[in-house]
Each structure stands twice: as C-alpha cells, then as structure tokens.
Enzyme design. Sequence first.
Site, PDB file in Angstrom:
ATOM      1  N   SER A  46       0.822  -1.204   0.000  1.00 22.43           N
ATOM      2  CA  SER A  46       0.000   0.000   0.000  1.00 22.43           C
ATOM      3  C   SER A  46       0.857   1.254   0.000  1.00 22.43           C
ATOM      4  O   SER A  46       0.378   2.326  -0.338  1.00 22.43           O
ATOM      5  CB  SER A  46      -0.942   0.004   1.211  1.00 22.43           C
TER       6      SER A  46
ATOM      7  N   HIS B 185      -2.639  -3.295  -6.173  1.00 24.75           N
ATOM      8  CA  HIS B 185      -3.038  -2.796  -4.854  1.00 24.75           C
ATOM      9  C   HIS B 185      -4.549  -2.879  -4.691  1.00 24.75           C
ATOM     10  O   HIS B 185      -5.291  -2.113  -5.311  1.00 24.75           O
ATOM     11  CB  HIS B 185      -2.537  -1.349  -4.678  1.00 24.75           C
TER      12      HIS B 185
ATOM     13  N   GLU C 256      -5.594  -0.977  -7.973  1.00 21.19           N
ATOM     14  CA  GLU C 256      -4.613  -0.146  -8.683  1.00 21.19           C
ATOM     15  C   GLU C 256      -3.538  -1.067  -9.249  1.00 21.19           C
ATOM     16  O   GLU C 256      -2.941  -1.853  -8.496  1.00 21.19           O
ATOM     17  CB  GLU C 256      -3.960   0.852  -7.718  1.00 21.19           C
TER      18      GLU C 256
ATOM     19  N   ASN D 158      -4.257   7.032  -2.506  1.00 25.46           N
ATOM     20  CA  ASN D 158      -3.731   7.676  -1.307  1.00 25.46           C
ATOM     21  C   ASN D 158      -3.140   9.053  -1.612  1.00 25.46           C
ATOM     22  O   ASN D 158      -3.051   9.904  -0.735  1.00 25.46           O
ATOM     23  CB  ASN D 158      -2.709   6.780  -0.605  1.00 25.46           C
TER      24      ASN D 158
HETATM   25  P1  NAI Z   1      -1.947  -9.227   7.742  1.00 30.43           P
HETATM   26  O1  NAI Z   1      -1.021  -9.054   8.868  1.00 30.43           O
HETATM   27  O2  NAI Z   1      -3.396  -9.376   7.994  1.00 30.43           O
HETATM   28  O3  NAI Z   1      -1.480 -10.508   6.891  1.00 30.43           O
HETATM   29  C1  NAI Z   1      -0.164 -10.740   6.501  1.00 30.43           C
HETATM   30  C2  NAI Z   1       0.036 -12.231   6.352  1.00 30.43           C
HETATM   31  O4  NAI Z   1       1.294 -12.449   5.742  1.00 30.43           O
HETATM   32  C3  NAI Z   1       0.039 -12.977   7.687  1.00 30.43           C
HETATM   33  O5  NAI Z   1      -0.846 -14.074   7.605  1.00 30.43           O
HETATM   34  C4  NAI Z   1       1.488 -13.423   7.841  1.00 30.43           C
HETATM   35  O6  NAI Z   1       1.600 -14.683   8.493  1.00 30.43           O
HETATM   36  C5  NAI Z   1       1.947 -13.532   6.411  1.00 30.43           C
HETATM   37  N1  NAI Z   1       3.378 -13.360   6.199  1.00 30.43           N
HETATM   38  C6  NAI Z   1       4.177 -12.412   6.745  1.00 30.43           C
HETATM   39  N2  NAI Z   1       5.435 -12.540   6.237  1.00 30.43           N
HETATM   40  C7  NAI Z   1       5.395 -13.565   5.356  1.00 30.43           C
HETATM   41  C8  NAI Z   1       6.361 -14.160   4.497  1.00 30.43           C
HETATM   42  N3  NAI Z   1       7.622 -13.715   4.449  1.00 30.43           N
HETATM   43  N4  NAI Z   1       5.979 -15.192   3.716  1.00 30.43           N
HETATM   44  C9  NAI Z   1       4.713 -15.657   3.754  1.00 30.43           C
HETATM   45  N5  NAI Z   1       3.746 -15.135   4.541  1.00 30.43           N
HETATM   46  C10 NAI Z   1       4.091 -14.094   5.329  1.00 30.43           C
HETATM   47  O7  NAI Z   1      -1.643  -8.006   6.748  1.00 30.43           O
HETATM   48  P2  NAI Z   1      -2.622  -7.341   5.689  1.00 30.43           P
HETATM   49  O8  NAI Z   1      -3.402  -6.266   6.319  1.00 30.43           O
HETATM   50  O9  NAI Z   1      -3.330  -8.408   4.933  1.00 30.43           O
HETATM   51  O10 NAI Z   1      -1.577  -6.617   4.728  1.00 30.43           O
HETATM   52  C11 NAI Z   1      -0.831  -7.339   3.772  1.00 30.43           C
HETATM   53  C12 NAI Z   1      -0.292  -6.373   2.736  1.00 30.43           C
HETATM   54  O11 NAI Z   1      -1.386  -5.695   2.104  1.00 30.43           O
HETATM   55  C13 NAI Z   1       0.605  -5.265   3.275  1.00 30.43           C
HETATM   56  O12 NAI Z   1       1.614  -5.010   2.328  1.00 30.43           O
HETATM   57  C14 NAI Z   1      -0.335  -4.081   3.420  1.00 30.43           C
HETATM   58  O13 NAI Z   1       0.324  -2.856   3.361  1.00 30.43           O
HETATM   59  C15 NAI Z   1      -1.209  -4.291   2.196  1.00 30.43           C
HETATM   60  N6  NAI Z   1      -2.522  -3.659   2.284  1.00 30.43           N
HETATM   61  C16 NAI Z   1      -3.241  -3.701   3.435  1.00 30.43           C
HETATM   62  C17 NAI Z   1      -4.491  -3.107   3.506  1.00 30.43           C
HETATM   63  C18 NAI Z   1      -5.300  -3.180   4.750  1.00 30.43           C
HETATM   64  O14 NAI Z   1      -6.283  -2.417   4.869  1.00 30.43           O
HETATM   65  N7  NAI Z   1      -4.995  -4.080   5.692  1.00 30.43           N
HETATM   66  C19 NAI Z   1      -5.047  -2.392   2.331  1.00 30.43           C
HETATM   67  C20 NAI Z   1      -4.242  -2.490   1.148  1.00 30.43           C
HETATM   68  C21 NAI Z   1      -3.008  -3.078   1.137  1.00 30.43           C
END
Ligand code: NAI
Length: 513
Positions: free
Chosen positions: A125, A146, A158, A196
């Site tokens: 993001s 994204h 995006e 953003n």
């Molecule tokens: P989250 O913390 O809910 O999920 C991340 C997942 O990735 C976890 O299940 C974790 O175990 C896993 N993980 C971490 N490192 C890893 C690796 N090296 N290999 C495999 N799995 C791994 O995070 P979320 O919120 O889903 O965010 C994920 C991405 O999406 C980030 O880059 C965030 O910036 C982006 N994002 C998040 C939004 C949101 O509202 N939460 C909106 C748009 C983008």
Amino acid sequence: MSFDAHAANLTIAVIGTGTMGRGIVQVAAQGGMRVLAYDEKMGAPSMAKDYIARMLAGQVDKGRLSATDAKAAVDRISIAHSLEECAKAHVVIEAVVERLDVKQSLFHRLDMLCPPEVILASNTSSLPVTAIAATCAHPERVGGMHFFNPVPVMKLVEVIGGLKTAPWVLDALMTIGRRMTREPVLCVDSPGFIVNHAGRAYTTECPRILTEGIARHWEIDRIMTGAPGFKLGMFGLADMVGIDVGYAVMESLYQQFQYEPAFAPNPLSALRAAGGLYGQKTNAGWYAYKDGKRIEPEIAPAPKPLPQSVWVRPSADHGDLIAPLVDLCKKSGVVVEASAQPSKTALVLLGQIGYDLTTAIQDLRLDAARTVAVDVLFGLKGPRTLMVTPGIDPAMRDAAHALLASDGQPAIVINDSPGFIAQRVVAMIVNVGCGIAQRGIASPVDIDKGAKLGLGYPFGPLEWGDQLGPKRVLHILECLHAFYADPRYRPNAWLKRRAMLGLPLTAPEGRDR
Ligand code: NAI
C-alpha cells in the site's frame, strides 16, 4: 513475452493469507481462476479457505450467489505448503507484512524460483514497487496490484508499473483484475499511487481549517457531509481508521513527496496520536464515544429575531448561484432591498466564491458590522455555511443566522476563511487530482475512478472541477494562495491551463491528443 491472461487454466498464487490475502484469494477464485494460497504461518491458508467458504455460504443464504458457484469457487482454492509450490502459478500476488526488507527478500526468492514468464505482483500500500523489484534479476515481470480493504466489497484495484515493469505485465494485471470482477486503474509508481495521493487534500485541509479556528471539527464534518455530499466527515473517518494509523500514512506520504506543503500533516492530529486518542478503538479521538457509539454534538438552535431588511449583493459572474439565496430571503418575509446599495440598517449578504470576507468588505467598502457571507457554491442544502469577520455586530450575525435557518434548514456560523469550508476543501481535492494528471501518474478517467471507488468521494476530482467550473476552482485557489501566501495553495499547472483555455479538466495534454 506472450502471456495469455485470458487462459482458462490461469493459476494465481497468493502469498500471505491475512486480511488482504484471503480477500484476494476469494475474488480470484470467484473470477474463475485456480488459486494457490500460501502463508509462512502454518495453518493460516486453511483458515483463510474456511473463512472464504463461510463468506460465500453467507452470500448463498442471502440469495446473492448460487450454491454451485460458491462450491466451485472454494474448490478452485488449493493450499500450498511451500514457496516452491507457488512457482507453478502463472501469477504470484504477494500480500505479506508491509516491510521493504521482508518484501525484497521474498521477491528475491520468488525471482529465483519462478521462470521469467511468471508475473510477480505486490499488494503493497505504501512501498515503491520499483524498490521491491530491485532485488530481482527480472524486475520487468514485477508490478503492483493494490487492492482495497475489504477486498470482496471494494471493487477498485490499482495496477502499478515500476520503473522497469514491462508493458505486457501491466496489460496482464489489468485483464486479471477484470477477471476478478474488479475495476482496475493503471498508474505509474509514485507515492500513494492514485488513491492515497488523491486523498491528501481532504485529510489535510479539514484539520488545517480546524487548526485556524474557523469551525469545530464536527461542524466541518457536518458541512462536508451536507451539500458537497461526502459519505463521511474527515474527522469521523479518521476516528474509524485510527488516528495513529492515519497519521503515520500522512507523515510517510509527506516525506515521500519531499515535504510538499500541500501534504503537510497537522499538529493537532499528531497530538492525538501521541496521546493515545486514536478514535473509536480507544473511545476517544476527534469525537468522544460511549459504549462504542459516537456522541454527536448538537447544532445550536438558530436565534429567533430576523433582520428588518436584507440586501443581497448581486453578482454578474455568480448570479445563478445567488438566485436561490434571494428566493430564500423573500420567502422568509424579510424586506429584500432592491436598491444598488444597501440602506444604512440592512443586513448585507454576500453569496461569494473564493474570497475571504475581510478582503471582500475592504474591496467593496462594505460595513463589516453588518456584512455576512453565505456559501452558495454547492446550493443551499443544509447545513448552510455563514461566515463572519471579527468586525461583525453579534446582533447582525444572529439575524443572518435566523434568516438562513428560516425554512428549517440548519445553518452553521464560521469564522472568516477564504473559500469558506466546502469550497476550499473541494478546490484542494480538484487541485491535487490535477497534480496527479500533470505528473502523468494516471489518466484523468482513472484518477476520477480511483477517488470515487477507493475513497468513496461523490465525484472524481477532475469531473468535480468540471462540474463546478475550472475557472471558479482556480479562483478559489488563487484567493487562498493570495490570502495566506502559502505555497500549499498554489494552483496546479494542469488546472490553470485548462481554466485559462476554457477546456475541461479531463482534456489530455497537447502531445497526447
Ligand atoms: P496481515 O497481517 O493481515 O497478513 C499478513 C500475512 O502475511 C500474515 O498471515 C502473515 O503470516 C503472512 N506473512 C508475513 N510474512 C510472510 C512471508 N515472508 N511469507 C509468507 N507469509 C508471510 O496483513 P494485511 O493487512 O493483509 O496486509 C498485507 C499487505 O497488504 C501489506 O503489504 C499491506 O500494506 C497491504 N494492504 C493492506 C491493507 C489493509 O487495509 N490491511 C489495504 C491495502 C493493502
């Protein structure tokens, strides 16, 4: 490179099955693609698959999805137990933790494991896609995809091209986005991408107005959710997102844009973030909360006595906007003076665009004690905004308030400000949107689509500017810029040129026609 993004057997691997990853798995499977779900945390992908099955069952119960389609979507999801297994996919979408070092090392490994025709995409993001691709031997197959939270609900995605991303990768990601029933928009790698970046104006201008003591936070929210039509006020929204989270994004984007004054965060948000007043989750933010419910401050009832007579300043340029104000005055039963100048005792109303009231009073040689400005740009749907200077006679202020509320619509009295509240916030939104177009980050159509679908704005910045009139928007910004002498308000070249040439803000650059 020939990549068939329409292929029936297209397989998408999703790395990271947290909040975002599971949503991406769901929309890919519902879009008819095979999905491999992988997470470094054991058991997380199966939990995600169960969660998706429950979500889809809920859709079936509501009659929005057939049981057959729900089952077929869930059956298309397989669990991958290693990164090596994901190398079998045609596209790998990463949705792991938002840390550049983690993403770079993951992309480095994927780059070594996957043949060069496999597309690698990041759901980052805030990190540059170009930086994520920097550790890859084949950065040309790396792009951004994204999504927005919650993925199945938010239609926008995006698609981001890093400096080395090949055009075939972007074409394929756009097609895949559509296959997932999303609305993809295309942009180049730039801080905040489209959404953003476009969101910088609303999130910084509303606190700026508050910082200057022009109105209270909840009054600003009421005004913006009134006639301009925002679904949520900026302060209410910040409380929902979390002031800690929102402020960190504000600071990061400000830094990434090399301290562009238009994107400067404000000290009042910083103080709340530092004090643990994060919003809903801490029961205190901009608003106070009781048992998780926001306590709504009451708009004070309008004073009673109407003015004896009123004089509404005519305007050659904005006559169309002033007519409803004159009608309202006539309907109230107050004498509306038709003379070229107001009588010695009349309340003077200015339905103005752009200027602050002090400047208007000085230029027009009006009596500050009985002159009040009314925001007419968005029509007279309430709450109406009335603006007064430090020179106002309180009795005249109250009489104006009574008059503007005489048909039962609420009115809010604010302190003097160039462009009131709604005018300056929307003009800034248009200006920032024009800046995105001027930098060639995305097309006008995609900028508008991004703001509407990603931010929930009633209109895209460029189409909104066209509705209001580019000349009027330019004038509001020029008034802000002249009054404050702050580069924050300098009108963007894209807006200026089109306003001066009488062209719509969606008009492309000369070389692109
Ligand atoms: P989250 O913390 O809910 O999920 C991340 C997942 O990735 C976890 O299940 C974790 O175990 C896993 N993980 C971490 N490192 C890893 C690796 N090296 N290999 C495999 N799995 C791994 O995070 P979320 O919120 O889903 O965010 C994920 C991405 O999406 C980030 O880059 C965030 O910036 C982006 N994002 C998040 C939004 C949101 O509202 N939460 C909106 C748009 C983008």
